[in-house]
Design a protein around this motif. Sequence first.
Motif, PDB file in Angstrom:
ATOM      1  N   LEU A   1      -4.291   6.183  -4.280  1.00 29.01           N
ATOM      2  CA  LEU A   1      -4.947   7.178  -3.424  1.00 29.01           C
ATOM      3  C   LEU A   1      -6.454   6.950  -3.395  1.00 29.01           C
ATOM      4  N   SER A   2      -7.025   6.602  -4.545  1.00 25.69           N
ATOM      5  CA  SER A   2      -8.465   6.335  -4.612  1.00 25.69           C
ATOM      6  C   SER A   2      -8.850   5.130  -3.759  1.00 25.69           C
ATOM      7  N   GLU A   3      -8.032   4.095  -3.818  1.00 25.55           N
ATOM      8  CA  GLU A   3      -8.324   2.883  -3.048  1.00 25.55           C
ATOM      9  C   GLU A   3      -8.245   3.141  -1.544  1.00 25.55           C
ATOM     10  N   ILE A   4      -7.279   3.943  -1.138  1.00 21.20           N
ATOM     11  CA  ILE A   4      -7.169   4.287   0.283  1.00 21.20           C
ATOM     12  C   ILE A   4      -8.378   5.110   0.723  1.00 21.20           C
ATOM     13  N   LEU A   5      -8.803   6.035  -0.127  1.00 18.89           N
ATOM     14  CA  LEU A   5      -9.979   6.849   0.189  1.00 18.89           C
ATOM     15  C   LEU A   5     -11.230   5.988   0.339  1.00 18.89           C
ATOM     16  N   ILE A   6     -11.360   4.955  -0.470  1.00 18.22           N
ATOM     17  CA  ILE A   6     -12.508   4.053  -0.374  1.00 18.22           C
ATOM     18  C   ILE A   6     -12.498   3.330   0.972  1.00 18.22           C
ATOM     19  N   VAL A   7     -11.317   2.891   1.401  1.00 19.38           N
ATOM     20  CA  VAL A   7     -11.196   2.218   2.704  1.00 19.38           C
ATOM     21  C   VAL A   7     -11.621   3.146   3.834  1.00 19.38           C
ATOM     22  N   LEU A   8     -11.142   4.379   3.792  1.00 15.84           N
ATOM     23  CA  LEU A   8     -11.455   5.336   4.863  1.00 15.84           C
ATOM     24  C   LEU A   8     -12.918   5.761   4.841  1.00 15.84           C
ATOM     25  N   ALA A   9     -13.521   5.795   3.648  1.00 15.72           N
ATOM     26  CA  ALA A   9     -14.921   6.240   3.525  1.00 15.72           C
ATOM     27  C   ALA A   9     -15.877   5.285   4.232  1.00 15.72           C
ATOM     28  N   ASP A  10     -15.470   4.039   4.422  1.00 18.55           N
ATOM     29  CA  ASP A  10     -16.332   3.049   5.074  1.00 18.55           C
ATOM     30  C   ASP A  10     -16.273   3.133   6.599  1.00 18.55           C
ATOM     31  N   ARG A  11     -15.477   4.067   7.115  1.00 19.77           N
ATOM     32  CA  ARG A  11     -15.308   4.163   8.564  1.00 19.77           C
ATOM     33  C   ARG A  11     -16.024   5.402   9.102  1.00 19.77           C
ATOM     34  N   PRO A  12     -16.638   5.282  10.284  1.00 22.14           N
ATOM     35  CA  PRO A  12     -17.305   6.455  10.863  1.00 22.14           C
ATOM     36  C   PRO A  12     -16.325   7.574  11.187  1.00 22.14           C
ATOM     37  N   GLU A  13     -15.098   7.200  11.515  1.00 24.15           N
ATOM     38  CA  GLU A  13     -14.047   8.195  11.758  1.00 24.15           C
ATOM     39  C   GLU A  13     -12.680   7.521  11.643  1.00 24.15           C
ATOM     40  N   VAL A  14     -11.665   8.331  11.390  1.00 26.39           N
ATOM     41  CA  VAL A  14     -10.290   7.833  11.339  1.00 26.39           C
ATOM     42  C   VAL A  14      -9.617   8.230  12.646  1.00 26.39           C
ATOM     43  N   LYS A  15      -8.936   7.275  13.278  1.00 25.58           N
ATOM     44  CA  LYS A  15      -8.306   7.549  14.557  1.00 25.58           C
ATOM     45  C   LYS A  15      -6.794   7.395  14.450  1.00 25.58           C
ATOM     46  N   GLY A  16      -6.079   8.105  15.298  1.00 26.63           N
ATOM     47  CA  GLY A  16      -4.633   7.966  15.377  1.00 26.63           C
ATOM     48  C   GLY A  16      -3.892   8.886  14.427  1.00 26.63           C
ATOM     49  N   GLU A  17      -2.701   9.323  14.846  1.00 26.38           N
ATOM     50  CA  GLU A  17      -1.883  10.161  13.969  1.00 26.38           C
ATOM     51  C   GLU A  17      -1.482   9.374  12.733  1.00 26.38           C
ATOM     52  N   CYS A  18      -1.417  10.075  11.595  1.00 23.95           N
ATOM     53  CA  CYS A  18      -1.203   9.411  10.313  1.00 23.95           C
ATOM     54  C   CYS A  18       0.114   9.855   9.668  1.00 23.95           C
ATOM     55  N   THR A  19       0.817   8.876   9.111  1.00 25.90           N
ATOM     56  CA  THR A  19       1.993   9.142   8.299  1.00 25.90           C
ATOM     57  C   THR A  19       1.682   8.638   6.899  1.00 25.90           C
ATOM     58  N   LEU A  20       1.801   9.518   5.918  1.00 25.75           N
ATOM     59  CA  LEU A  20       1.422   9.177   4.547  1.00 25.75           C
ATOM     60  C   LEU A  20       2.654   9.181   3.652  1.00 25.75           C
ATOM     61  N   MET A  21       2.879   8.072   2.959  1.00 30.08           N
ATOM     62  CA  MET A  21       3.946   7.957   1.983  1.00 30.08           C
ATOM     63  C   MET A  21       3.340   7.883   0.590  1.00 30.08           C
ATOM     64  N   VAL A  22       3.817   8.730  -0.327  1.00 33.58           N
ATOM     65  CA  VAL A  22       3.267   8.788  -1.689  1.00 33.58           C
ATOM     66  C   VAL A  22       4.387   8.537  -2.688  1.00 33.58           C
ATOM     67  N   ASP A  23       4.128   7.679  -3.650  1.00 34.08           N
ATOM     68  CA  ASP A  23       5.115   7.368  -4.678  1.00 34.08           C
ATOM     69  C   ASP A  23       5.508   8.626  -5.443  1.00 34.08           C
ATOM     70  N   GLY A  24       6.782   8.760  -5.755  1.00 39.46           N
ATOM     71  CA  GLY A  24       7.254   9.908  -6.511  1.00 39.46           C
ATOM     72  C   GLY A  24       6.828   9.839  -7.967  1.00 39.46           C
ATOM     73  N   ALA A  25       7.027  10.932  -8.674  1.00 42.51           N
ATOM     74  CA  ALA A  25       6.658  10.998 -10.090  1.00 42.51           C
ATOM     75  C   ALA A  25       7.585  10.105 -10.908  1.00 42.51           C
ATOM     76  N   ALA A  26       7.021   9.340 -11.809  1.00 46.87           N
ATOM     77  CA  ALA A  26       7.817   8.488 -12.682  1.00 46.87           C
ATOM     78  C   ALA A  26       8.384   9.313 -13.828  1.00 46.87           C
ATOM     79  N   ALA A  27       9.583   8.942 -14.274  1.00 47.94           N
ATOM     80  CA  ALA A  27      10.221   9.682 -15.374  1.00 47.94           C
ATOM     81  C   ALA A  27       9.388   9.595 -16.644  1.00 47.94           C
ATOM     82  N   SER A  28       8.611   8.519 -16.753  1.00 47.05           N
ATOM     83  CA  SER A  28       7.812   8.315 -17.963  1.00 47.05           C
ATOM     84  C   SER A  28       6.400   8.853 -17.834  1.00 47.05           C
ATOM     85  N   ASP A  29       6.125   9.592 -16.748  1.00 53.27           N
ATOM     86  CA  ASP A  29       4.778  10.129 -16.566  1.00 53.27           C
ATOM     87  C   ASP A  29       4.431  11.054 -17.733  1.00 53.27           C
TER      88      ASP A  29
END
Length: 297
Positions: free
Chosen positions: A214-242
């Motif tokens: 999530l941090s790495e994606i935020l860094i990518v977006l922070a370098d852009r003046p704006e984000v365009k287009g509808e977004c679909t976000l997939m996030v990894d589920g919680a690991a059993a060993s978390d």
Amino acid sequence: MPLPLPMDDREPVRCPSGLYVVATPIGNLEDITLRAIRVLNGVDLIAAEDTRHTTRLLFHYGIRTPLISCHEHNERHRTPELIDKIRSGGSVALVSDAGTPSVSDPGYRLVSTAVESGLTVFPIPGVSAAVTGLCASGLPTDAFVFLGFTPKKKGKRMDLLASLAAEPRTLIFYESPRRVSVFLDEIRAVMGDRHAVLAREMTKIHEEFIRGTLSEILIVLADRPEVKGECTLMVDGAAASDSVPTDDLADALRDALAQPGAHLSGLSKAFAHRYQLPRKTVYEMALAIQKETGAPD
């Protein structure tokens, strides 16, 4: 017997009476099934989320079926009219601006009323942004939870994220480009810095998949003046060993409690599941942090 394609001058074959829930492209106009084209050409009426948007699709395929609007603001009073038309022997196709109707789009009221009225509902399958994004994400696909658009109010949104913190399945969200960076930060505060994939402008010219934590994606977006287009976000589920040391848990709780609208009880429950600790232990730690930092109740 299959219906002919509407690419010639032959009279289209009329569809039997019923409600046809038709999936349409999410971007590329070629992503439509032959059956969808046949149905849109053969029904008596098309109920569209935005008639202007759907007109472009129909023009592209030479479909001349009459259009009527059916969107979130008029679906309540439009539904009886469309149900009456089907009851009298008519056929109606329901389409949204993109993807499958009633999946984070208008249409649920009309479909449920048709079912309750004993009318035939025909699903005409096709594109769905959630499945399109998931299949190319590289995240686990054997089990997933589709959440669509999250609540607009931050407090309710944070409660939802807290309730999902221990969910082991892949999480799929829809989000607007204007809010996506804030949303990524909220997920990181509640769930930790998980691996995720942000899909943007899928099937279009500027299609993009941003992969990383999530941090790495935020860094990518922070370098852009704006984000365009509808977004679909997939996030990894919680690991059993978390499971993390107490210091890391305290830091995670501190970040989560700093978010406006954060609720102590919901966060404590979610973090207890996530770190495999007694809820009372996490609650007491969160309460101490709340008093220490002056975070709102």
